[in-house]
Design a protein around this motif. Structure first.
Motif, mmCIF file in Angstrom:
data_model
loop_
_atom_site.group_PDB
_atom_site.id
_atom_site.type_symbol
_atom_site.label_atom_id
_atom_site.label_comp_id
_atom_site.label_asym_id
_atom_site.label_seq_id
_atom_site.Cartn_x
_atom_site.Cartn_y
_atom_site.Cartn_z
ATOM 1 N N LEU A 61 13.186 -3.288 4.240
ATOM 2 C CA LEU A 61 14.571 -2.856 4.150
ATOM 3 C C LEU A 61 15.020 -2.713 2.697
ATOM 4 C CD1 LEU A 61 16.207 -4.989 6.998
ATOM 5 C CD2 LEU A 61 15.752 -2.533 7.019
ATOM 6 N N GLN A 62 14.421 -3.494 1.788
ATOM 7 C CA GLN A 62 14.767 -3.410 0.370
ATOM 8 C C GLN A 62 14.114 -2.208 -0.311
ATOM 9 O OE1 GLN A 62 14.499 -7.294 -1.762
ATOM 10 N NE2 GLN A 62 13.932 -8.104 0.242
ATOM 11 N N MET A 63 13.036 -1.702 0.266
ATOM 12 C CA MET A 63 12.249 -0.666 -0.396
ATOM 13 C C MET A 63 13.060 0.579 -0.753
ATOM 14 S SD MET A 63 9.234 -0.620 -1.566
ATOM 15 C CE MET A 63 8.501 -1.923 -0.551
ATOM 16 N N PRO A 64 13.948 1.113 0.136
ATOM 17 C CA PRO A 64 14.720 2.306 -0.252
ATOM 18 C C PRO A 64 15.575 2.088 -1.490
ATOM 19 C CG PRO A 64 14.837 1.953 2.115
ATOM 20 C CD PRO A 64 14.181 0.743 1.546
ATOM 21 N N VAL A 65 16.128 0.872 -1.645
ATOM 22 C CA VAL A 65 16.946 0.587 -2.821
ATOM 23 C C VAL A 65 16.108 0.668 -4.086
ATOM 24 C CG1 VAL A 65 18.414 -1.135 -3.952
ATOM 25 C CG2 VAL A 65 18.507 -0.844 -1.467
ATOM 26 N N PHE A 66 14.919 0.074 -4.045
ATOM 27 C CA PHE A 66 14.059 0.074 -5.223
ATOM 28 C C PHE A 66 13.558 1.491 -5.548
ATOM 29 C CE2 PHE A 66 13.088 -4.472 -3.835
ATOM 30 C CZ PHE A 66 14.087 -4.980 -4.649
ATOM 31 N N LEU A 67 13.246 2.273 -4.514
ATOM 32 C CA LEU A 67 12.807 3.645 -4.765
ATOM 33 C C LEU A 67 13.947 4.500 -5.311
ATOM 34 C CD1 LEU A 67 10.574 4.324 -1.634
ATOM 35 C CD2 LEU A 67 9.814 3.904 -3.972
ATOM 36 N N GLY B 165 0.814 -1.208 0.000
ATOM 37 C CA GLY B 165 0.000 0.000 0.000
ATOM 38 C C GLY B 165 0.848 1.260 0.000
ATOM 39 N N PHE B 166 1.997 1.197 0.718
ATOM 40 C CA PHE B 166 2.900 2.347 0.758
ATOM 41 C C PHE B 166 3.451 2.649 -0.627
ATOM 42 C CE2 PHE B 166 7.357 3.815 1.255
ATOM 43 C CZ PHE B 166 7.082 5.071 1.788
ATOM 44 N N VAL B 167 3.860 1.593 -1.333
ATOM 45 C CA VAL B 167 4.357 1.778 -2.698
ATOM 46 C C VAL B 167 3.248 2.310 -3.603
ATOM 47 C CG1 VAL B 167 5.331 0.618 -4.712
ATOM 48 C CG2 VAL B 167 6.083 -0.029 -2.427
#
Length: 560
Positions: free
Chosen positions: A446-452, A13-15
């Motif tokens: 934890l992976q989300m910042p890398v993808f963003l 949902g955040f993404v």
């Protein structure tokens, strides 16, 4: 309560929320709202020519000059006769000898659209009847060339200049004689660069000391950039500068309209930023410079500029002042070389510390494979490999939780009406089976910042503009013309859901079912380079999940 699934849905949902924010800035048809680029420079009428408003001499170093209309009687020559054109391998620059302003810049290596579609050199700076975006510079103060009565009318040896095959650099001199003082306003060009040196050479043969202050400013109205839509995305448009307490400060047109911005710093720079391209004044780095951003009252005119330190030339002596003006693509390496923190105009947002090494890695891969599409794929694979320990831990936790589903269902049937008892029994089950209900979610977060960060790299990289991949994808910065990649991406999300059990809560299950459809529609207007990254990431995630499940199944078989 199934905390793992709730947290996973919260992450998705955040993404989705971030994507909705981006989508809200999209335009259904940006190109139809953007003024068509004119093939020829339109010459303004004499009453539109800029000059300077009277100020006290001792204020010139603190305040950029305001522009007012010049009376028609001041201009005695034809306007078109004043224009000088300079051509290099990278730019075609038009200079007005009245004041020595840069009134048009065409980027010869960057086209308005793909060359096979009739693309022409992209005009970044322009002075026309519809739009104005120019670079002004001059001398103000006691012996300044720019006063209320008018601006300096320079002369030059020719109206056309170009680099010869054996030349690596070119100087174009505009000259002006001022009561025994000979002024040369020199524009310096390199063969394939986007930096224009703007310098004054002062030969004081008079009997009195000579004194003035250099100013450089970007004059622009609020029109949209003269460029076609890139996948429907409309990034930041506005001014930026380095301030004493902030290395990269952005101020869009509405900010400047509300309040004038002033800053004083040693070195520094001031820039006009848009998608893929930037123009910037870079004064001497060893001097204290005064910067200003402001809007002229009652006019759609914004001024972004600086004044340098006072120039003093004694009688019978020689003086010099030099600044630089960059006008071109957001080349991180060149911008970083020109001035400290100027490369931050390639705006990766708050994740710049991750985005910069990601871009460096993608650029390195491109130097090997020579194709930005394959570079995106290989970079995505590399990131998935680096993050595999986190992904594997997440997938193992999810698999263990999946194996507990029957026991959790029985507990729900037994203690469904007693939430406190249900929670106690669930915690006991997790402790007994050594399972962390949040273990499948935290590694993903934890992976989300890398993808963003990778998202912003692909969005901001001018290198990807008009770059083809394979088959029908001839521009990675534009949306997929046939929507094939978005449909593949949506299908990959559906397949990933098939590999995972749906939440027992009906609302959560409905959200999970809607996500692939919603993401597919979002990605239909995204640049195909971004969709390619997300699709490959989904496919790699599916493979990782299959591999981890196989490992767990093998381990379970050995125990039996």
């Amino acid at each position: 309560m199934d905390w793992k699934k709730s947290l996973n849905i919260a992450a998705i949902g955040f993404v989705a929320w971030l994507l909705i924010i981006e989508w809200s800035n999209f335009q259904d048809d940006v190109a139809s709202q953007i003024p068509q680029q004119e093939s020829e420079l339109t010459i303004p009428q004499p009453s539109q020519l800029p000059t300077l408003e009277t100020q006290q001499v001792n204020q010139f170093s603190d305040e950029l000059p305001l522009l007012i209309d010049t009376p028609a009687a001041v201009v005695e020559t034809r306007v078109d006769a004043r224009l000088v054109t300079v051509t290099t391998d990278a730019v075609e620059v038009t200079i007005d000898t009245l004041g020595g302003d840069i009134v048009q810049v065409k980027l010869l290596k960057h086209l308005t659209k793909m060359s096979e579609d009739g693309g022409e050199p992209f005009t970044l700076l322009t002075r026309s009847s519809k739009n104005e975006y120019i670079a002004q510079s001059g001398l103000i103060g006691k012996n300044g060339t720019d006063t209320r009565e008018g601006r300096g009318a320079y002369s030059t040896s020719a109206s056309q200049f170009s680099l010869e095959p054996n030349q690596s650099a070119l100087n174009v001199d505009l000259t002006l004689n001022q009561n025994g003082v000979r002024l040369v306003k020199r524009f310096s060009f390199s063969r394939s660069g986007y930096v224009i040196g703007v310098s004054y050479l002062i030969n004081n043969s008079g009997y009195e000391p000579w004194e003035a202050t250099f100013y450089g400013q970007i004059k622009r109205d609020s029109h949209e950039p003269l460029v076609e839509s890139s996948g429907g995305i409309q990034p930041y448009l506005g001014a930026a500068l380095r301030e004493a307490d902030k290395n990269f400060a952005k101020h869009d047109f509405s900010d400047i309209q509300d309040e004038t911005v002033k800053s004083s710093i040693e070195g520094g720079w001031v820039a006009m930023v848009q998608h893929y391209f930037v123009s910037a004044w870079i004064p001497p780095g060893d001097q204290k410079n005064n910067f200003s951003l402001r809007k002229l009252s009652g006019q759609d005119v914004y001024l972004m500029g600086f004044t340098g330190e006072k120039i003093n030339v004694a009688s019978g002596s020689y003086g010099e002042y030099m600044a630089q003006f960059y006008v071109g693509p957001k080349d991180q390496a060149k911008l970083e070389e020109l001035a400290e923190y100027l490369d931050l105009t390639v705006d990766y947002g708050f994740l710049w510390m991750l985005a910069k090494p990601i871009f460096a890695a993608m650029k390195f891969i491109h130097e090997v494979v020579g194709n930005w599409g394959w570079s995106i794929i290989l970079l995505t694979i590399g990131i998935k490999i680096l993050l595999y320990p986190l992904s594997a831990a997440s997938l193992r936790s999810m698999a263990k939780m999946r194996s507990l589903q029957p026991k959790m269902e029985r507990l729900k049937e037994t203690y469904g009406d007693d939430r406190q008892k249900m929670s106690q029994e669930l915690m006991g089950l997790y402790k007994k089976e050594k399972v962390n209900p949040a273990g499948g979610c935290f590694p993903m977060l934890l992976q989300m910042p890398v993808f963003l960060a990778l998202y912003w790299v692909l969005l901001e990289s001018v290198e990807i503009r008009h770059s083809p991949w394979i088959f029908w994808i001839d521009d990675l910065s534009a949306k997929d013309p046939y929507f094939i990649l978005p449909l593949v991406m949506g299908a990959s999300m559906l397949l990933m859901q098939k590999l995972q059990p749906m939440p027992t809560d009906p609302t959560q299950a409905m959200v999970m079912k809607i996500m692939p459809i919603a993401f597919t529609f979002f990605f239909m207007i995204f640049p195909s380079g971004l969709v390619l990254y997300w699709t490959v990431n989904n496919l790699l995630s599916m493979f990782q999940q299959w591999y981890v499940n196989r490992q767990l199944a093998s381990a379970s078989a050995v125990k039996k």
